[in-house]
Design an enzyme around this catalytic site. Structure first.
Site, PDB file in Angstrom:
ATOM      1  N   VAL A  45     -64.561 138.829 -72.826  1.00 42.22           N
ATOM      2  CA  VAL A  45     -63.902 137.531 -72.596  1.00 42.22           C
ATOM      3  C   VAL A  45     -62.480 137.704 -72.063  1.00 42.22           C
ATOM      4  CG1 VAL A  45     -65.283 136.402 -74.376  1.00 42.22           C
ATOM      5  CG2 VAL A  45     -62.990 137.216 -74.948  1.00 42.22           C
ATOM      6  N   GLU A  46     -62.077 138.939 -71.814  1.00 44.73           N
ATOM      7  CA  GLU A  46     -60.743 139.146 -71.242  1.00 44.73           C
ATOM      8  C   GLU A  46     -60.883 139.655 -69.799  1.00 44.73           C
ATOM      9  OE1 GLU A  46     -57.761 140.613 -74.091  1.00 44.73           O
ATOM     10  OE2 GLU A  46     -59.206 140.310 -75.683  1.00 44.73           O
ATOM     11  N   MET A  47     -60.701 140.943 -69.577  1.00 39.50           N
ATOM     12  CA  MET A  47     -60.791 141.426 -68.199  1.00 39.50           C
ATOM     13  C   MET A  47     -62.217 141.856 -67.806  1.00 39.50           C
ATOM     14  SD  MET A  47     -57.094 143.372 -68.328  1.00 39.50           S
ATOM     15  CE  MET A  47     -56.993 144.022 -66.660  1.00 39.50           C
TER      16      MET A  47
ATOM     17  N   ASP B 203     -62.860 144.079 -72.774  1.00 43.24           N
ATOM     18  CA  ASP B 203     -63.360 142.947 -73.558  1.00 43.24           C
ATOM     19  C   ASP B 203     -64.052 141.912 -72.653  1.00 43.24           C
ATOM     20  OD1 ASP B 203     -63.444 140.396 -74.993  1.00 43.24           O
ATOM     21  OD2 ASP B 203     -62.260 141.444 -76.513  1.00 43.24           O
TER      22      ASP B 203
ATOM     23  N   HIS C  62     -61.950 136.226 -68.564  1.00 48.44           N
ATOM     24  CA  HIS C  62     -62.971 136.301 -67.522  1.00 48.44           C
ATOM     25  C   HIS C  62     -63.845 135.044 -67.471  1.00 48.44           C
ATOM     26  CE1 HIS C  62     -65.542 138.259 -64.653  1.00 48.44           C
ATOM     27  NE2 HIS C  62     -66.607 138.021 -65.401  1.00 48.44           N
TER      28      HIS C  62
END
Lengths: 333, 333
Positions: free
Chosen positions: A140-142, A138, A98
């Site tokens: 820093v992910e989705m 998460d 993200h």
């Protein structure tokens, strides 16, 4: 040269060989004894009793896997970091998620992940059902709160129909729920297996499936003890071992358990399709297979492989590339 | 009700009908006269003389289209915003690119884009070769300097082989170059066509290919003059028209030409597969097809369609969904 190398290999790993009940090969080309040290990949991994594998769940799971609208930005899906075009990994050192944030670890391939008995580099989840919801949320992910992901899916009558079809016995209020998302994603991932690698075909009797160099590499891999951890159908023990690869300060499993013995410990990664899943190690800082083998020899086995040995083991690693799952891109609603 | 609606439609668009040499339908179900107002989608768009369409270029172009490593982050490819799972668009209002930056405009589908005579919403490029390199470099899209993209591709012997195969007559120094990237991407995109929609099948004589409601919608679409701009095989004139849709302050083609008449002008978007390419308009702020039709009626035709008319035209829009190209995910090097 060849005899010497195999002889040295046997000496170095005498303990392993004895422990596994091996006798020395009668001649340089006799690799039969190694057959028992490896397992062909089954067609499917174990299926949990509470998540039977059905076509409807697999199909729904495929849609969800490719669905970017369950990310906060609307453009990141599971397939972004587990990209089918890139060995179901991302081939960059550390995951980019993200807003372009870079994670701490290399994205592992999801191929054959149904065979793992621990998920994530640090094993913070036991199974794919537990794993599936992590990256969605998460930051820093989705970066998507689960309730918003569910709400987005519920906007589509097509998804509601697919959830109904996948969970026909469900009698609760909201068939689109996180448990069902996790089970569908896990079901899809259990179909992403790569059978019939050169090793697998050799294991079931096709003598020519591996080259002589690959067989030498296999012998080195076994004799030096690599197979102690990289074992079983997915060539991982799903266990945790301390290792600090170049450039990594990551405390690994310690961050999950808080136990001293887990400091810098990471799950043994699968070696299946390892030629496709570069770069390597928990921090993705190791670019080539040969470097990875060299580092593992030094860090885990206290062994400096010769150039010839490195090349033989590398050749064997290529024998672990299987048939990729035949996945068509879904037409999302 | 039906007669009244068609009658009204004919009155409103009398000029268009006369201009197109139409006579009034002899009875409500007589739609034959509309056949000449539409064109079936050919199998391929025009191929430029300096970029012949070869299998090798198309294959290379497919690889490049799915290749995220020619983006600065390493995770954004053409397929991120032109996602085959999402009608080769992204189904979010405005494109999300490098570091999560949000662009100014809605990502257009690349389906049938070989039929457009102008590329991008503002027509700043004439053809797909010109278009192809834009998003790679754009700071809010893939954010990759072209020389770095080329350098990354050159790291892979597999890509060098593919470029050699695609450009066998090239005798310069570096076969991996921006011109060849552009031509390969353009070639691949010229294969992304969607023939055999309900409309296409009706046009070539299958009377039952469209429902009665879709035919009514087609008549409304033609009689009200929508077809004046949404014409030709891709249902776009590839021309620019002033329009300010709700929420948009975008000056459109004026930013390219600096000419007053181009202020707020945008290229007529294709209507092929429009049911798949929501949300709509240059700013992507229009969520549904029905709203889009209503806005176009008001803004471009000074017409308030009735609810029945909106539904009929919407039904016709669904007749423009063709057969999706059958693309397998490439196994990138």
């Amino acid at each position: 040269m060849q005899k010497k190398r195999i002889f040295r290999g046997l000496l170095v790993s005498a303990c392993t060989a004895v422990a596994l009940g091996l006798s020395a090969p009668t001649f340089a080309g006799d690799y039969d004894q190694y057959r028992d040290m490896f397992e062909p990949l089954p067609a499917l991994p174990p299926i949990p009793a509470d998540n039977s594998l059905t076509d409807e769940k697999v199909e729904l799971g495929k849609f969800l896997f490719f669905e970017p609208r369950i990310s906060s930005s609307g453009v990141i899906s599971c397939a972004t970091c587990h990209n089918p075009a890139l060995g179901w990994g991302d081939r960059i050192p550390r995951a980019v998620g993200h807003d372009g944030q870079v994670g701490e670890r290399n994205s592992p391939t999801v191929l054959n992940s149904g065979f793992f008995e621990a998920q994530f580099w640090d094993g913070r989840e036991d199974d794919l059902e537990g794993q599936a919801l992590g990256p969605i949320q998460d930051a820093v992910e989705m970066a998507m709160p689960l309730e918003e992901a569910i709400a987005r899916l519920e906007e589509f009558p097509e998804y509601i129909d697919m959830f109904d079809a996948a969970y026909p016995d469900y009698d609760g209020d909201n068939v689109v729920n996180t448990d069902h998302v996790a089970k569908a994603l896990a079901s899809f991932q259990r179909t992403l297996n790569t059978p019939n690698s050169d090793l697998d075909r050799w294991l079931v009797g096709d003598e020519d499936a591996m080259t002589e160099q690959q067989k030498r590499g296999m012998a080195l891999f076994a004799d030096n003890g690599c197979v102690a951890c990289h074992r079983g159908p997915a060539l991982t023990d799903s266990n945790f071992h301390q290792i600090q690869v170049p450039g990594s300060e990551d405390k690994g499993r310690y961050l999950v358990t808080g136990e001293e013995r887990d400091k810098y410990a990471f799950k043994t990664p699968t070696l299946r399709n390892v030629a496709l899943t570069y770069p390597y190690m928990n921090n993705g800082e190791t670019e080539t297979l040969k470097e990875a083998i060299e580092i593992m020899g030094q860090e885990m086995l206290d062994t400096d492989f010769t150039e010839d040995e490195l090349e033989d083991i590398e050749a064997f690693m290529h024998a672990l590339t299987g048939e990729m799952p035949d996945i068509t891109i879904p037409a999302l609603p």
